[in-house]
Scaffold this active site. Structure first.
Site, PDB file in Angstrom:
ATOM      1  N   ASP A 161      -5.619  -6.944 -30.759  1.00  8.50           N
ATOM      2  CA  ASP A 161      -5.902  -8.222 -31.343  1.00  8.50           C
ATOM      3  C   ASP A 161      -6.239  -7.959 -32.721  1.00  8.50           C
ATOM      4  O   ASP A 161      -6.150  -8.640 -33.671  1.00  8.50           O
ATOM      5  CB  ASP A 161      -7.044  -8.891 -30.484  1.00  8.50           C
ATOM      6  CG  ASP A 161      -6.505  -9.711 -29.434  1.00  8.50           C
ATOM      7  OD1 ASP A 161      -5.492 -10.538 -29.539  1.00  8.50           O
ATOM      8  OD2 ASP A 161      -7.239  -9.715 -28.445  1.00  8.50           O
ATOM      9  N   HIS A 194       0.987  -1.212  -0.117  1.00  7.71           N
ATOM     10  CA  HIS A 194       0.029  -0.063  -0.097  1.00  7.71           C
ATOM     11  C   HIS A 194       0.742   1.291   0.170  1.00  7.71           C
ATOM     12  O   HIS A 194       0.521   2.256  -0.483  1.00  7.71           O
ATOM     13  CB  HIS A 194      -0.967  -0.069   1.190  1.00  7.71           C
ATOM     14  CG  HIS A 194      -2.178  -0.831   1.181  1.00  7.71           C
ATOM     15  ND1 HIS A 194      -2.383  -1.990   1.705  1.00  7.71           N
ATOM     16  CD2 HIS A 194      -3.275  -0.591   0.128  1.00  7.71           C
ATOM     17  CE1 HIS A 194      -3.565  -2.294   1.462  1.00  7.71           C
ATOM     18  NE2 HIS A 194      -3.933  -1.674   0.059  1.00  7.71           N
ATOM     19  N   CYS A 250      -9.554   1.078 -27.438  1.00  2.00           N
ATOM     20  CA  CYS A 250      -9.108   0.803 -25.869  1.00  2.00           C
ATOM     21  C   CYS A 250      -7.652  -0.056 -26.242  1.00  2.00           C
ATOM     22  O   CYS A 250      -6.972  -0.343 -25.306  1.00  2.00           O
ATOM     23  CB  CYS A 250      -9.970  -0.236 -25.119  1.00  2.00           C
ATOM     24  SG  CYS A 250     -10.484  -1.612 -25.813  1.00  2.00           S
ATOM     25  N   GLU A 307     -12.354  -6.447 -32.548  1.00  2.00           N
ATOM     26  CA  GLU A 307     -10.948  -6.759 -32.284  1.00  2.00           C
ATOM     27  C   GLU A 307     -10.645  -8.150 -33.374  1.00  2.00           C
ATOM     28  O   GLU A 307      -9.522  -8.650 -33.397  1.00  2.00           O
ATOM     29  CB  GLU A 307     -10.477  -7.140 -31.171  1.00  2.00           C
ATOM     30  CG  GLU A 307     -11.123  -8.068 -30.234  1.00  2.00           C
ATOM     31  CD  GLU A 307     -10.930  -8.311 -28.867  1.00  2.00           C
ATOM     32  OE1 GLU A 307      -9.652  -7.807 -28.338  1.00  2.00           O
ATOM     33  OE2 GLU A 307     -11.708  -8.815 -28.148  1.00  2.00           O
TER      34      GLU A 307
HETATM   35  C1  PEP Z   1      -7.017  -5.524 -27.561  1.00  2.00           C
HETATM   36  O1  PEP Z   1      -7.032  -6.605 -27.995  1.00  2.00           O
HETATM   37  O2  PEP Z   1      -6.464  -4.341 -28.099  1.00  2.00           O
HETATM   38  C2  PEP Z   1      -7.659  -5.185 -26.018  1.00  2.00           C
HETATM   39  C3  PEP Z   1      -7.650  -3.913 -25.504  1.00  2.00           C
HETATM   40  O3  PEP Z   1      -7.748  -6.238 -25.276  1.00  2.00           O
HETATM   41  P1  PEP Z   1      -6.502  -7.252 -24.720  1.00  2.00           P
HETATM   42  O4  PEP Z   1      -5.180  -6.360 -25.176  1.00  2.00           O
HETATM   43  O5  PEP Z   1      -6.850  -7.348 -23.447  1.00  2.00           O
HETATM   44  O6  PEP Z   1      -6.509  -8.497 -25.539  1.00  2.00           O
HETATM   45 MG    MG Z   2      -7.973  -8.342 -27.222  1.00  2.00          MG
END
Ligand code: PEP
Ligand code: MG
Length: 546
Positions: A453, A188, A500, A429
């Protein structure tokens, strides 16, 4: 010049004098006492004061480090109210006719040992919490005030270890850096140092009493502390510190400011997180929400499959801490590189193309429903979005939504509250999702492009295989085209579209993404303010040649 090495918690540079932070000397009366009732009363008063102190530390930590990180102090306050521990401590006073201080020293130490002997790493770590509250109760009994230990001059503090309560109590205006001989990067204290952005080195074994009062520099980037550095090194590191500070100051000014282009195009900047312990970084970096909570970390961090209650608590903590911000929780994306023993998944020839993510969830319905029920119950405590990973078809999305609805009906019948405005989205993805984006967009509220991905599947480059690096192009035109096509398809059907995957944080592509009309970028929290700066310098109309 002496050099010490340690595990660095914050990348920055700290320059100043070393101050060795010594624990107060606690003189404990170990003799037999006459009036046990008076000692019990002293003990109770000291505990009551410690509870009030923990609650005050909680308030302070909420402001400095975020609600989630601050919670440790509420846990301490609860521990101080523990009947078993209090009864056995009082038993030492009355049964053995010993002072309250002695009873706390012995009684709390027994409790700490009990936790230290446990196998579960989480429970093991609670021993440090018991020792932390023990110190506070002892100081209250002995009339010691540890706040004076820091001294009055700005310094780099060095200690065997810092308890979380000591860390929060420190006067930040006098705290240049921290060095500990013990301590783990996940403690922590480390979490607090990170969220307060204070250069800190842990497990620095070279620490020596002779360092006290000497000039020193912590180079957090390289995990090194220099004692009495020579003039050249000092000049070089001072320059780097000034550059870092200038950059940091510029970025800090952007907190609270909108992520909007010169011509008024708004991009939402969200953070990617792996669990409740990342909430502090979301707040500290002024993320406007969470665009990807990788819920599989809740599963990966557990020894056995986490039940509905455990998951509900994890999701609720994040949602509550961040409300009213949107928190998009991705359903369990296990498989491929993320394997878990208790899931009993077969070894596969092509795991990245195999039984993973939504494919597992749709074929293990009870497993999926446990998570969906936990998510729906948590939805009553904040602003939830649910996102399904590795989708390749409309049929899959419909099935996910049906199971979700089934869970909602069950919960409502059982009397649970469930939010009725949960946004539903999918990860885009796979190339299949890109090509079917028009159809998929009619099923959901949002798309989030998982470029990690998406790149792997579009370019047929195994993201785990380092040998393929020379063939890999993170800016491959096919991937950029896929992103553009997805944004356009989403917008045609009223779906917002975010990114993301790691590409979202790539500053060399920010202009390109804005040109496409991306609505949201969800990135590691540390990248937020830098991206906000970049976005605010862009004129989208100019980019589009309008
Ligand atoms: C991705 O595939 O871009 C993603 C955000 O998922 P992860 O990296 O957890 O597969
Ligand atoms: Mg992914």
């Amino acid at each position: 010049m002496l050099v010490g090495n340690g595990k660095s918690i914050v990348n920055g540079i700290a320059i100043g004098k070393i101050k060795i932070y010594r624990e107060p000397e606690r003189k404990i009366n170990e003799g037999i006492i006459d009036d046990p009732a008076a000692e019990v009363a002293r003990y109770e008063a000291a505990v009551e004061k410690a509870i009030a102190q923990q609650n005050a530390l909680y308030e302070k930590a909420v402001v400095e480090a975020g609600k989630d990180i601050a919670e440790v102090f509420l846990v301490h306050a609860m521990m101080l109210e523990d009947d078993d521990m209090n009864d056995s401590t009082k038993e030492i006073i009355t049964g053995q006719k010993r002072s309250a201080e002695y009873a706390v020293q012995v009684g709390y130490a027994n409790y700490a040992q009990m936790f230290a002997d446990m196998d579960d790493p989480y429970m093991k770590a609670r021993a440090a919490d018991i020792l932390d509250i023990q110190g506070m109760v002892l100081d209250n009994l002995l009339g010691l005030d540890s706040s004076s230990l820091q001294g009055t001059e700005p310094a780099i503090l060095v200690a065997e270890d810092f308890a979380p309560s000591q860390t929060v109590k420190l006067d930040k205006s006098l705290l240049l850096g921290m060095i500990t001989i013990e301590g783990s990067a996940n403690s922590h204290t480390a979490i607090l140092a990170r969220s307060m952005n204070i250069p800190a080195l842990m497990q620095c074994k070279e620490v020596d009493d002779s360092w006290d009062g000497k000039d020193a520099i912590i180079d957090g980037k390289n995990g090194v502390v220099y004692i009495e550095p020579d003039a050249d090194l000092r000049a070089a590191l001072t320059k780097r510190q000034q550059e870092d500070k200038a950059k940091e100051a510029l970025l800090q000014e952007l907190k609270g400011k909108p992520s909007v282009t010169i011509d008024g195009y708004k991009v939402r900047l969200y953070a990617n997180i792996g669990g409740p312990s990342d909430v502090g970084a979301v707040v500290a970096n002024d993320a406007e929400g969470v665009g990807l909570f990788r819920s599989e970390f809740v599963y990966l961090n557990a020894k056995e499959e986490p039940g509905e209650e455990e998951q509900f608590n994890a999701y609720k903590r994040v949602l509550e801490s961040l409300a009213p911000r949107l928190v998009v929780i991705r359903t369990c994306d296990i498989g491929a590189d993320k394997t878990i023993d208790y899931m009993n998944l077969d070894k596969e020839e092509n795991p990245a193309l195999g039984y993973r993510a939504i494919r597992i969830c749709l074929t293990r319905k009870p497993f999926f429903k446990t998570q969906l029920r936990a998510l729906l119950r948590a939805s009553a405590y904040g602003n939830l979005g649910i996102m399904f990973p590795m989708i390749i078809s409309v049929a899959e999305v419909r099935e996910c939504k049906e199971i979700l609805e089934e869970c909602r009906q069950e919960l409502l019948k059982e009397g649970y509250k469930v939010a009725d405005d949960i946004e539903i989205g999918i990860m885009v993805e796979t190339p299949a999702a890109v090509f079917c984006a028009d159809e998929l967009a009619q099923e959901v509220d949002f798309f989030s492009l998982g470029t990690n991905d998406l790149t792997q599947y579009t370019c047929a480059i195994d993201r785990q295989n380092a040998k393929l690096e020379p063939f890999s192009d993170t800016h491959h035109p096919a991937v950029l085209k896929a992103i553009k096509m997805t944004v356009e398809a989403g917008h045609r059907h009223g779906c917002w579209v975010g990114i993301c995957g790691e590409l979202g944080a790539d500053p060399t592509l920010t202009k390109e993404f804005i040109k496409y009309g991306v609505d949201e970028l969800s990135v590691n929290a540390k990248s937020i303010l830098g991206l906000r700066k970049a976005i605010r310098a862009i004129n989208r109309k100019e980019l589009l040649g309008a």
